[in-house]
Design a protein around this motif. Structure first.
Motif, PDB file in Angstrom:
ATOM      1  N   VAL A  91       0.820  -1.223   0.000  1.00 53.54           N
ATOM      2  CA  VAL A  91       0.000   0.000   0.000  1.00 53.54           C
ATOM      3  C   VAL A  91       0.852   1.270   0.000  1.00 53.54           C
ATOM      4  O   VAL A  91       2.080   1.224   0.141  1.00 53.54           O
ATOM      5  CB  VAL A  91      -0.979   0.026   1.203  1.00 53.54           C
ATOM      6  N   CYS A  92       0.158   2.376  -0.108  1.00 49.51           N
ATOM      7  CA  CYS A  92       0.752   3.709  -0.252  1.00 49.51           C
ATOM      8  C   CYS A  92       1.839   3.981   0.794  1.00 49.51           C
ATOM      9  O   CYS A  92       1.601   3.870   1.997  1.00 49.51           O
ATOM     10  CB  CYS A  92      -0.361   4.754  -0.122  1.00 49.51           C
ATOM     11  N   VAL A  95       1.303   6.880   3.369  1.00 52.23           N
ATOM     12  CA  VAL A  95       0.546   6.485   4.562  1.00 52.23           C
ATOM     13  C   VAL A  95       1.482   5.816   5.566  1.00 52.23           C
ATOM     14  O   VAL A  95       1.497   6.163   6.754  1.00 52.23           O
ATOM     15  CB  VAL A  95      -0.604   5.516   4.197  1.00 52.23           C
ATOM     16  N   THR A 129      -7.179   6.634  -1.214  1.00 56.11           N
ATOM     17  CA  THR A 129      -6.365   6.291  -0.041  1.00 56.11           C
ATOM     18  C   THR A 129      -6.514   7.299   1.091  1.00 56.11           C
ATOM     19  O   THR A 129      -6.381   6.949   2.265  1.00 56.11           O
ATOM     20  CB  THR A 129      -4.893   6.152  -0.491  1.00 56.11           C
TER      21      THR A 129
ATOM     22  N   ASP B 112      -9.333   3.873  -6.574  1.00 55.80           N
ATOM     23  CA  ASP B 112      -8.707   4.680  -7.620  1.00 55.80           C
ATOM     24  C   ASP B 112      -8.510   3.889  -8.911  1.00 55.80           C
ATOM     25  O   ASP B 112      -8.537   4.453  -9.999  1.00 55.80           O
ATOM     26  CB  ASP B 112      -7.351   5.197  -7.130  1.00 55.80           C
ATOM     27  N   PHE B 340      -2.186  -5.829  -3.816  1.00 62.48           N
ATOM     28  CA  PHE B 340      -2.218  -4.433  -4.266  1.00 62.48           C
ATOM     29  C   PHE B 340      -3.610  -3.804  -4.170  1.00 62.48           C
ATOM     30  O   PHE B 340      -3.888  -2.834  -4.853  1.00 62.48           O
ATOM     31  CB  PHE B 340      -1.674  -4.292  -5.699  1.00 62.48           C
ATOM     32  N   ASP B 342      -5.555  -1.521  -2.340  1.00 64.18           N
ATOM     33  CA  ASP B 342      -5.385  -0.495  -1.312  1.00 64.18           C
ATOM     34  C   ASP B 342      -6.533  -0.474  -0.302  1.00 64.18           C
ATOM     35  O   ASP B 342      -6.284  -0.445   0.908  1.00 64.18           O
ATOM     36  CB  ASP B 342      -5.235   0.891  -1.956  1.00 64.18           C
ATOM     37  N   LEU B 345      -6.385  -3.639   1.989  1.00 70.24           N
ATOM     38  CA  LEU B 345      -5.139  -3.782   2.752  1.00 70.24           C
ATOM     39  C   LEU B 345      -4.933  -2.629   3.728  1.00 70.24           C
ATOM     40  O   LEU B 345      -4.319  -2.810   4.789  1.00 70.24           O
ATOM     41  CB  LEU B 345      -3.950  -3.919   1.800  1.00 70.24           C
ATOM     42  N   LEU B 346      -5.429  -1.439   3.382  1.00 76.36           N
ATOM     43  CA  LEU B 346      -5.345  -0.333   4.339  1.00 76.36           C
ATOM     44  C   LEU B 346      -6.342  -0.519   5.480  1.00 76.36           C
ATOM     45  O   LEU B 346      -6.113  -0.080   6.601  1.00 76.36           O
ATOM     46  CB  LEU B 346      -5.610   1.001   3.628  1.00 76.36           C
TER      47      LEU B 346
END
Lengths: 429, 394
Positions: A91-92, A95, A129, B112, B340, B342, B345-346
């Motif tokens: 992930v990002c 973050v 995100t 996104d 992948f 997001d 997983l976030l």
């Protein structure tokens, strides 16, 4: 091992001014609690800086913390800390860098501890995100969160209904939360004054960015551009300090243009503009100067970039308007670059290549930023087809040093520049 | 030598599996061919109001990727290696002509990647109807509700223009009723699975649900009823498996073999977030009053949670997952998220923290729709199931 970076880095006077503005801001943040100032964490795209300032709040931007941690070579450690705490490697990294920094004590770039937020202003603009990011911060800080959902320009334009939706949220959700957190009543006249300042600064920013249409370009609109957008995209939009900064920057750029000079790079004035490029995507921050040098050493100047539009697409004509304060804030949010659909982004890149007489364009594809990156390969083919100019493609990351392979990036760039030269598009000396 | 006769439920499973794995969408083509002028509209996960497509006289078709069934070539040329698998297989399906049968596509605001895919579709298929469906993240009826209502009215108008059906002819209330019946059968399926999981293997339930991504809702309801009857009648031995909930698979789908692997590893999947479009509004959208307003209100009121939806109150984060565990008497959660992804997983660390506080066991892995290496997952899920069985009460 990283390549050594030249020590005597040349900085423009406006850069030094901005550095002082930022340092003062972080000093203010460090003293915020003792001075009774409320701190609002928020994002760059779709930021409501004038509204925050109208309530005497101090904005703090987690993305900026992350990029500064990247430039200060701290992000790798922070990301590792977040991954140890259970965050996925997929992930990002903004973050994870922010979370890691928080877990390690939230020490800001001045070495002082950053204050905890009194309010999380989640401007959900152009990046999914963001929503998860502030849900994660909310878990940690247990503070009020104001969510502003900015709809996407899926059809390539925003509608009256979308503007109304954002305005409705400002009235019913955002402003009441500010009033509650600060104990101050909303003062629309104060907001109008700040928006008026913003419009003047925005005018000067566009003037500076469009100066790159000259030959040689007096600016680098990517590596230099990230400094030029700094005050307007962060804590200073609407302030007299920002207006003054942009007046100063404009004079500085005018002076270079009048002297037929190119941009100032970390090694000083660029001697020769060999290639004019348009760049899509954010830069890498962990090796920023090394990355910039790979361009500067080849005489490659970025004449337009999309990253400098993430905090507002002012060169498409938008200005904050004191006559329509809330509507203007809504239209600003709706118009940020990553809130534009892919055909519009392709149109922008195509127009940049044509309007700025670029020799080619380059995509810096960021591993951990789906908002920017998903679909860039299609964008590249579309822009190549429409402009007839060659496109290059490199992959790096925002702040994860594991994803910046200097030798790979350099090899690709050198091949790209060779291709430009072979196509006979090199600017005659 | 003895021959084993195919049971009715095995025959049902084979028939539906053929339907679900048919990447040429023959069922959709057959539906269109049955009456000249019919049109079909594709949609991606997580949620679109299918009632609008149905009311406009068209067939809603879920586009959930190609699973492990298709070699991806052109799709890979559109996306970098660090983008999830779903968009590359959807693009492969589109560029190979398999989605030509669809007259338009809806891309909901899931993440996104799907958002950007909507724009890529506009670029690659300029003659097709493409709309981005930006469902509200503000759940105030006077704010998000008004916005969503305007969006749905506009979308319905556009769908009618595409289908050629006059707005006066549209009977949205009838479509709401039809989908309510469908949602009720889906709820029944999930209830039976939770009550008697040995009667309803998750792989069969998955097929039953997924068939609804291609069939008209009336046919799908009949298919569900057929399955429920067969499942209740089938003689299947009760098994001492671990009861688990799957979380994180709301968009890119796990391949069917992966679901079967989890079952073979000793897990009864008593709840999941597969194809949430089938359950997003809950079982009952009000059937009186303005049906479009009813869809709006149901969307705002529905307490379901997925990673693509904002949770306004931090105290509620993970509450839906915990409620599912409690209601379904599950003993643990398997976080199965696409690589992948997001949103999933976030979300995962927050959900895990909520489970920790609730004392609920969990394990986590990633997959992609074409995951072929199932042995590590089998070992992990088997260990998790054994752990629950051996020490679950401690």
């Amino acid at each position: 091992m990283n390549a050594p970076v030249k020590k005597n880095v040349v900085k423009e006077p406006s850069m030094l001014r901005q550095k002082e503005m930022i340092a003062q801001h972080f000093r203010d943040l460090a003293r915020a609690k003792e001075q009774g100032k409320k701190v609002v964490y928020t994002f760059v795209p779709g930021n409501l800086t004038e509204l925050m300032l109208s309530f005497d709040c101090l904005p703090l931007h987690p993305e900026i913390n992350a990029l500064q941690s990247g430039m200060r070579k701290l992000s790798g450690e922070y990301i590792a800390e977040a991954e140890r705490a259970g965050h996925s490697e997929d992930v990002c990294t903004y973050v994870k860098c922010d979370i890691g920094m928080m877990l390690k004590g939230n020490i800001g770039p001045t070495g002082e501890k950053l204050p905890e937020p009194d309010l999380l202003l989640l401007s959900y603009t152009g990046c999914f995100t963001f929503m998860k990011w502030f849900e994660l911060l909310r878990e940690r800080y247990k503070c009020p969160t104001a969510m502003l959902h900015v709809p996407y320009q899926g059809e390539g334009h925003f509608t009256e209904e979308q503007v109304q939706y954002v305005v409705d949220q400002l009235r019913s959700e955002i402003i009441p939360k500010f009033e509650k957190v600060t104990g101050q009543a909303f003062d629309i006249d104060r907001l109008r004054d700040l928006l008026g300042n913003s419009a003047r600064a925005e005018e000067d920013l566009v003037y500076v960015l469009e100066s790159a249409k000259k030959r040689p370009s007096p600016i680098d609109a990517y590596f230099g551009g990230v400094y030029y957008i700094g005050p307007l995209f962060t804590a200073f939009r609407g302030t007299p300090a920002a207006t003054e900064y942009y007046r100063m920057l404009r004079e500085e750029v005018d002076a270079r243009a009048a002297a037929g000079q190119g941009p100032i790079t970390p090694d000083g004035l660029l001697d020769e503009e060999r290639f004019r490029l348009v760049v899509e995507g954010p830069p890498n921050w962990t090796h920023f100067r090394e990355f910039w040098k790979m361009f500067a050493d080849e005489g490659a100047v970025v004449v337009a970039s999309t990253y400098t539009k993430v905090g507002g697409t002012y060169d498409r004509g938008f200005r904050h308007n004191p006559e329509r304060p809330l509507e203007s804030l809504a239209e600003y949010c709706l118009g940020c670059y990553t809130n534009l659909n892919m055909p519009t982004r392709v149109d922008m890149l195509t127009n940049y290549v044509k309007d700025y007489e670029a020799d080619g364009f380059l995509i810096n594809s960021i591993k951990s930023c789906n908002s920017f990156s998903a679909g860039q390969l299609v964008m590249m083919r579309q822009v190549e087809k429409r402009t007839g100019k060659p496109g290059g493609f490199i992959e790096t990351d925002l702040v994860d040093p594991r994803y910046f392979s200097a030798s790979n990036v350099k090899n690709r760039l050198e091949s790209f520049f060779q291709m430009l030269a072979q196509k006979g598009q090199e600017v005659p000396a | 030598m003895t021959t084993t006769e195919t049971t009715p439920i095995e025959a049902w499973t084979r028939r539906v599996e053929d339907l679900v794995l048919d990447l040429d969408l023959s069922a959709v083509r057959a539906w269109k061919d049955a009456q000249p002028g019919r049109k079909a509209i594709g949609f991606l996960p997580t949620y679109v109001p299918r009632e609008l497509i149905h009311a406009a006289g068209m067939l809603p078709v879920g586009v959930l990727g190609a699973g492990e069934e298709l070699e991806i070539v052109r799709g890979d040329a559109c996306f970098q290696s660090y983008i999830c698998h779903l968009p590359r297989s959807v693009m492969e399906l589109g560029l190979s002509g398999r989605l030509d049968v669809l007259d338009g596509m809806l891309f909901p605001s899931t993440c996104d990647v799907i958002r950007n895919l909507s724009g890529l579709w506009q670029l690659e298929f300029p003659d097709k109807f493409v709309r981005y469906v930006d469902v509200p993240q503000n759940f105030d009826p006077e704010v998000g509700g008004k916005f969503y209502e305007r969006l749905l009215r506009e979308l319905l108008g556009e769908l009618c223009a595409l289908s050629g059906k006059s707005p006066e002819e549209v009977d949205l209330a009838a479509s709401v009723r039809i989908y309510n019946t469908n949602r009720a059968r889906v709820s029944e399926l999930y209830a039976l699975r939770a009550e008697e999981p040995w009667r309803v293997p998750a792989s069969e339930a998955y097929l039953a649900l997924r068939a609804g991504m291609q069939l008209p809702p009336e046919e799908h309801t009949a298919l569900l009823e057929e399955y429920l009857e067969l499942a209740r009648a089938a003689e299947r031995p009760m098994q001492d498996n671990a009861r688990v909930v799957i979380a994180g698979a709301f968009c890119e789908q796990p391949p069917l073999p992966l679901i079967r692997t989890l079952e073979r590893a000793g897990c009864d999947l008593v709840d999941d977030d597969f194809m949430l479009v089938s359950r997003w509004l809950g079982p009952d959208v009000p059937e009186t009053g303005d049906p479009l307003k009813a869809l709006v209100d149901a969307y705002l009121a529905f307490g379901g949670e997925a990673s693509c939806k904002y949770v306004p109150d931090g105290e509620d984060k993970g509450a839906r997952l915990i409620a599912s565990v409690r209601e379904k008497h599950a003993e643990g959660v398997i976080f199965a998220a696409p690589s992948f992804c997001d949103p999933a997983l976030l979300d995962r660390p927050m959900l895990q923290e909520a489970l920790d506080e609730a004392g609920i066991a969990y394990t986590s892995f990633k997959y992609s729709e074409n995951t072929g290496q199932l042995q590590p997952i089998r070992e992990q899920a088997g260990t998790f199931a054994d752990t629950i069985k051996l020490w679950g009460d401690q």
